[in-house]
Design an enzyme around this catalytic site. Structure first.
Site, PDB file in Angstrom:
ATOM      1  N   GLY A  78       0.898  -1.200   0.065  1.00 19.67           N
ATOM      2  CA  GLY A  78       0.064   0.132  -0.108  1.00 19.67           C
ATOM      3  C   GLY A  78       0.767   1.353  -0.044  1.00 19.67           C
ATOM      4  N   THR A  79       1.782   1.152   0.725  1.00 17.90           N
ATOM      5  CA  THR A  79       2.838   2.514   0.743  1.00 17.90           C
ATOM      6  C   THR A  79       3.545   2.800  -0.431  1.00 17.90           C
ATOM      7  OG1 THR A  79       3.434   2.026   3.016  1.00 17.90           O
ATOM      8  CG2 THR A  79       4.947   3.272   1.986  1.00 17.90           C
ATOM      9  N   ASN A 156      -7.444   4.228   9.224  1.00 20.59           N
ATOM     10  CA  ASN A 156      -6.891   2.862   9.743  1.00 20.59           C
ATOM     11  C   ASN A 156      -7.096   2.598  11.272  1.00 20.59           C
ATOM     12  OD1 ASN A 156      -4.928   4.652   8.990  1.00 20.59           O
ATOM     13  ND2 ASN A 156      -3.505   3.708  10.590  1.00 20.59           N
ATOM     14  N   GLN A 184      -7.610   0.198   3.817  1.00 21.21           N
ATOM     15  CA  GLN A 184      -8.572  -0.118   4.793  1.00 21.21           C
ATOM     16  C   GLN A 184      -9.873  -0.401   4.452  1.00 21.21           C
ATOM     17  OE1 GLN A 184      -7.715  -1.543   7.702  1.00 21.21           O
ATOM     18  NE2 GLN A 184      -5.535  -0.798   7.795  1.00 21.21           N
ATOM     19  N   SER A 204      -3.793  -2.935  -0.504  1.00 23.81           N
ATOM     20  CA  SER A 204      -2.644  -3.543   0.059  1.00 23.81           C
ATOM     21  C   SER A 204      -3.135  -4.935   0.210  1.00 23.81           C
ATOM     22  CB  SER A 204      -2.042  -2.979   1.181  1.00 23.81           C
ATOM     23  OG  SER A 204      -1.196  -4.035   1.810  1.00 23.81           O
ATOM     24  N   GLY A 205      -2.353  -5.816  -0.309  1.00 22.18           N
ATOM     25  CA  GLY A 205      -2.865  -7.314  -0.053  1.00 22.18           C
ATOM     26  C   GLY A 205      -3.200  -7.754   1.309  1.00 22.18           C
ATOM     27  N   HIS A 206      -2.134  -7.500   2.143  1.00 26.96           N
ATOM     28  CA  HIS A 206      -2.229  -8.104   3.556  1.00 26.96           C
ATOM     29  C   HIS A 206      -3.276  -7.618   4.485  1.00 26.96           C
ATOM     30  CE1 HIS A 206      -0.020  -5.000   6.297  1.00 26.96           C
ATOM     31  NE2 HIS A 206       0.479  -4.647   4.997  1.00 26.96           N
ATOM     32  N   THR A 242      10.804  -7.390 -11.521  1.00 26.46           N
ATOM     33  CA  THR A 242      10.114  -8.771 -11.762  1.00 26.46           C
ATOM     34  C   THR A 242       8.787  -9.084 -10.614  1.00 26.46           C
ATOM     35  OG1 THR A 242      12.018  -9.753 -12.562  1.00 26.46           O
ATOM     36  CG2 THR A 242      10.456 -11.377 -11.808  1.00 26.46           C
ATOM     37  N   CYS A 329       4.169   3.325  20.715  1.00 22.13           N
ATOM     38  CA  CYS A 329       4.663   2.925  21.856  1.00 22.13           C
ATOM     39  C   CYS A 329       6.132   2.301  21.815  1.00 22.13           C
ATOM     40  CB  CYS A 329       3.665   1.781  22.494  1.00 22.13           C
ATOM     41  SG  CYS A 329       1.968   2.043  22.456  1.00 22.13           S
TER      42      CYS A 329
END
Ligand code: PLP
Length: 397
Positions: A78-79, A156, A184, A204-206, A242, A329
């Protein structure tokens, strides 16, 4: 060690951070890590088969988004997609001003700040205390030298949805390119890009049960595009390098599954989130951060007066529950999230906010269990607020 077949034992409520790869997506990718290892640019059989599988994955993703497969470019995350869209709009237009919001993910926020350091101008449209954005704030920010408006579809941290279609329409009227970071939103809410006034969309895939390290950028037909990663001729010259073949194929499968699970996300998952949220609101001093209805179905962001998010997360972790805080944190030194502070939340409330984000694997039993555990944790922390050394111990034990 967990294998793909043994589900993790923790109650996983951090699906906005990342999701578990679905069994279907995992199964789809395996052949492309083993026998079908060919380079999709090679002309021999195993190269051609991989190329055909990538084309199929692109069509699966296009079906989820309601666009043409020719409008999709696979990226690494995504970035990268966010960076590629911003870069492209600036390079193509030659203009030196962009508009975004003051609650964007670092993928957009840090790029905007880097542009400012290079002499570009950026306007950060402010959000209301419930995290919503008034399209009028964007309209007021657009100038003759505006190259791009870039707004997230869903936040997010809070799940709050922005009025993407209205803002896209006003950008179109004013002749300004429009990008949305939909990382998101994709897979959680229906999106039909055909005929929508959106030039670029990142995903983004994840975040939708595909592996980490694969994403995509939608580039509307006829929208200008200047490649961000320059190299080989891959992705029709729009993104060198690739292809991450196995992950792209998993993303295609995950997209198909997301389309099939969309109703579940918006009914059962939403009901589980609401049950969790309403149960937690029964705790005295609990408050939800963000609009309660203009929001993703899977996310709640909630503060507990008198408790730090850091301590809550550590105690939840010990009880086998994975959750998140918006704050960055490092034990003992915590900065509140820019999303919550820019919504105007007091520092204390922002520091006490945790995010619980669900997905289709979550069950009613898990929610019941969290509703048993969390009130006890809040009561314990209020009775005995931990000092820094106790927190360090909790974090390492
Ligand atoms: N944009 C938003 C709204 C996100 O939530 C995230 C990840 O959390 C990203 C961009 C970055 O995506 P990736 O991790 O694939 O780079």
């Amino acid at each position: 060690m967990n294998t793909s077949d043994s589900p993790p034992t923790a109650i996983y409520l951090d699906n906005n951070a990342t999701t578990r790869v679905s069994p279907g997506a995992f199964e789809a990718m395996v052949p492309y890590l083993t026998n079908l290892h060919g380079n999709p640019s090679s002309a021999y059989r195993i190269g051609r088969e991989v190329r055909a599988a990538i084309d199929h994955a692109r069509r699966q993703l296009a079906d989820l988004l309601g666009c043409s497969s020719r409008e999709l470019v696979f990226t690494s995350c995504g970035t990268e997609s966010d960076n590629a869209a911003i870069h492209s709009a600036i390079e193509a237009s030659g203009k030196r001003h962009i508009v975004t919001s003051n609650v964007e993910h670092s993928a957009v926020k840090n790029h905007a700040e880097a542009l400012e350091r290079r002499g570009f101008a950026v306007t950060y449209a402010p959000v209301a205390t419930d995290g919503t954005l008034d399209p009028a704030a964007v309209a007021a920010a657009i100038r003759p030298d505006t190259a791009l408006v870039s707004l997230m579809w869903a936040n997010n941290e809070t799940g709050v949805l922005f009025p993407i279609i209205e803002v896209g329409a006003l950008c179109q009227e004013r002749g300004v390119l429009f990008h949305t970071d939909a990382v998101q939103a994709v897979g959680k809410i229906p999106i039909a890009l055909k005929d929508l006034p959106i030039d670029y969309l990142s995903l983004s895939g994840h975040k939708l049960h595909a592996p980490k390290g694969v994403g995509a950028l939608y580039i509307r037909r006829r929208a200008p595009f200047v490649p961000y990663i320059i190299g080989g001729h891959q992705e029709k010259g729009k993104r060198g390098g690739t292809e991450n073949t196995a992950s792209i194929i998993a993303l295609g499968r995950a997209a198909e599954e997301a389309a099939a699970a969309m109703d579940d996300e918006n009914t059962r998952v939403r009901a589980l989130r609401d049950k969790l949220e309403n149960g937690l609101l029964a705790i005295e001093g609990a408050a939800v951060n963000g609009h309660r209805t203009q929001r993703l179905p899977n996310t709640t962001n909630i503060s507990f007066e008198g408790c730090s998010a850091e301590a809550l997360l550590l105690m939840l972790d010990r009880a086998g529950v994975c959750a998140a805080a918006g704050s960055a944190c490092t034990t003992g030194s915590v900065e509140p999230s820019h999303v919550l502070t820019n919504m105007g939340l007091a520092r204390e409330r922002a520091l006490g906010a945790i995010r619980l984000s669900l997905a289709r694997e979550n069950t009613g039993e898990e929610i019941d269990r969290v509703l048993e555990i969390l009130p006890t944790i809040v009561a314990e922390l209020r009775a005995n607020p931990p000092d820094v050394s106790t927190l360090r111990e909790l974090a390492t034990s």
